[in-house]
Design a protein around this motif. Structure first.
Motif, PDB file in Angstrom:
ATOM      1  N   GLN A   5       2.290  13.662   6.401  1.00 42.48           N
ATOM      2  CA  GLN A   5       1.780  12.367   5.950  1.00 42.48           C
ATOM      3  C   GLN A   5       0.698  12.005   7.164  1.00 42.48           C
ATOM      4  O   GLN A   5       0.713  12.361   8.445  1.00 42.48           O
ATOM      5  N   TYR A  52       4.392   9.794  15.146  1.00 45.44           N
ATOM      6  CA  TYR A  52       3.033  10.128  15.402  1.00 45.44           C
ATOM      7  C   TYR A  52       2.652  10.686  16.675  1.00 45.44           C
ATOM      8  O   TYR A  52       1.806  11.304  16.969  1.00 45.44           O
ATOM      9  N   GLN A  85       1.191   5.652   0.886  1.00 47.42           N
ATOM     10  CA  GLN A  85       0.758   6.703   1.606  1.00 47.42           C
ATOM     11  C   GLN A  85       1.221   7.889   1.263  1.00 47.42           C
ATOM     12  O   GLN A  85       2.602   7.982   0.944  1.00 47.42           O
ATOM     13  N   VAL A 139      -3.094   3.270   0.578  1.00 43.09           N
ATOM     14  CA  VAL A 139      -3.971   2.744  -0.576  1.00 43.09           C
ATOM     15  C   VAL A 139      -3.273   1.677  -1.277  1.00 43.09           C
ATOM     16  O   VAL A 139      -2.234   1.811  -1.743  1.00 43.09           O
ATOM     17  N   HIS A 194       0.774  -1.310   0.054  1.00 46.02           N
ATOM     18  CA  HIS A 194      -0.086  -0.032  -0.016  1.00 46.02           C
ATOM     19  C   HIS A 194       0.986   1.147  -0.120  1.00 46.02           C
ATOM     20  O   HIS A 194       2.145   1.033   0.117  1.00 46.02           O
ATOM     21  N   ARG A 204      -4.989   7.938   3.321  1.00 43.15           N
ATOM     22  CA  ARG A 204      -4.544   6.785   3.959  1.00 43.15           C
ATOM     23  C   ARG A 204      -3.644   6.051   3.060  1.00 43.15           C
ATOM     24  O   ARG A 204      -3.793   6.213   2.006  1.00 43.15           O
ATOM     25  N   GLU A 241      -3.846  14.083  11.296  1.00 46.13           N
ATOM     26  CA  GLU A 241      -5.286  13.750  11.264  1.00 46.13           C
ATOM     27  C   GLU A 241      -6.090  14.891  11.291  1.00 46.13           C
ATOM     28  O   GLU A 241      -7.381  14.789  10.720  1.00 46.13           O
ATOM     29  N   PHE A 250      -3.661  10.468   8.058  1.00 44.44           N
ATOM     30  CA  PHE A 250      -5.133   9.972   7.497  1.00 44.44           C
ATOM     31  C   PHE A 250      -5.730  11.304   7.108  1.00 44.44           C
ATOM     32  O   PHE A 250      -6.667  11.025   6.112  1.00 44.44           O
TER      33      PHE A 250
END
Ligand code: C2E
Ligand code: MG
Ligand code: MG
Ligand code: MG
Length: 276
Positions: free
Chosen positions: A257, A204, A45, A265, A43, A263, A240, A259
């Motif tokens: 970077q 984060y 991002q 993907v 995935h 996200r 976020e 959400f």
């Protein structure tokens, strides 16, 4: 009585351990099959530059399409892969898959920003890491600056002199280097000074408390200033909310970077622009 209870506790503990061991044994077998049958899925991002809001990178985040358990996040298998050393062949497979993908996008005339790949310490500390990654990229005809290798402070802790030498060799060979989860490890600022980094990724756990905890805000502000004075780009992970975004932008953070912006993907859900 106490002794009897002690014995029971021991049995329960022992049984728990056995169950966990059996579980990871099965998972380890499954993981070997996963590599052979190519069940890993990438995935991506997006990462955005805060000055001009352009797409400035894509982080590769691996998932495992398990035949029975469904799509598993890395939190459910990376630790085991590291314990069993399967992370090394897995890491090479991920790099190959990323190359295949980049090549496919290039053939579609799409603009591909630098692609960031998480590299486990075990893989990076392999004696032939540089040779091997050079060989793969050459085989696909991909330039080294197309790749950003994300490393963590734990790499430096394990074998500082060797790790730092490896990083210098990679940087000189043209790879971009990023320090992931910055602030969660124990590497000293003194050591940071010796690392040839292009980017620091603020973890984060700091971004999360923007607007809630002035101490986290102070740490972020300081890391941004540190990046500027060392000439290293700073990216904040896990954005976020608009409030977090606004704070980071106001503080002069280079990129983000999270959400809120996108996200992780699969490739068919990504929107890349065409080369004009
Ligand atoms: P990481 O490299 O720090 O990746 C960021 C993680 O944060 C990803 O979790 C991502 O999905 C998640 N994330 C992104 N934006 C947000 C947000 O706004 N809020 C929150 N709460 N989370 C956000 P993921 O994909 O589960 O990956 C977890 C970790 O697994 C990664 O942390 C990385 O350490 C490891 N990992 C992932 N892919 C690979 C890989 O290909 N190789 C290796 N060795 N490790 C990998
Ligand atoms: Mg990462
Ligand atoms: Mg991270
Ligand atoms: Mg993280």
């Amino acid at each position: 009585r106490a002794k009897a209870r002690g014995k029971n506790c021991y049995e329960i503990y022992d049984q728990g351990l056995t169950t966990a061991a059996v579980h990871s044994f099965h998972l380890e077998q499954d993981l070997r099959v996963a590599l052979k049958e190519r069940q890993l899925v990438l995935h991506f991002q997006p990462q955005f530059n805060l000055k001009d809001t352009h797409l400035c990178g894509l982080e590769v985040l691996v998932r495992w399409q398990h035949p029975v358990k469904g799509l598993l996040p890395p939190g459910q298998f990376i630790d085991l892969a590291e314990e069993t050393n399967l992370i090394v062949p897995m890491g090479w497979q991920i790099i190959e898959m990323a190359c295949e993908q980049i090549l496919m996008w290039q053939e579609m005339q799409l603009m591909v920003p630098p692609v960031a790949i998480n590299i486990s310490p075990q893989q990076l500390l392999e004696a032939d890491f540089l040779e091997h990654i050079n060989e793969i990229l050459a085989r696909y005809g991909i330039t080294r600056s197309q790749f950003e290798l994300e490393i963590t402070e734990s790499l430096i802790m394990q074998d500082p002199d060797y790790a730092i030498a490896q990083l210098h060799a990679l940087r000189e060979a043209g790879y971009r280097l990023a320090l992931d989860d910055f602030g969660t490890g124990y590497s000293s600022l003194n050591r940071l000074k010796h690392l040839p980094l292009d980017r620091l990724k603020i973890d984060y756990s700091f971004t999360r408390d923007i607007g809630k905890n002035p101490r986290d805000e102070a740490i972020i502000t300081t890391v941004i200033a540190l990046g500027k004075s060392l000439n290293i780009e700073v990216l904040a992970e896990g954005v976020e909310t608009q409030a977090q975004y606004d704070f980071l932008r106001a503080q002069g953070c280079d990129s983000v970077q999270g959400f809120m912006l996108g996200r992780p993907v699969p490739r068919h859900e990504l929107e890349l622009s065409r080369i004009a």
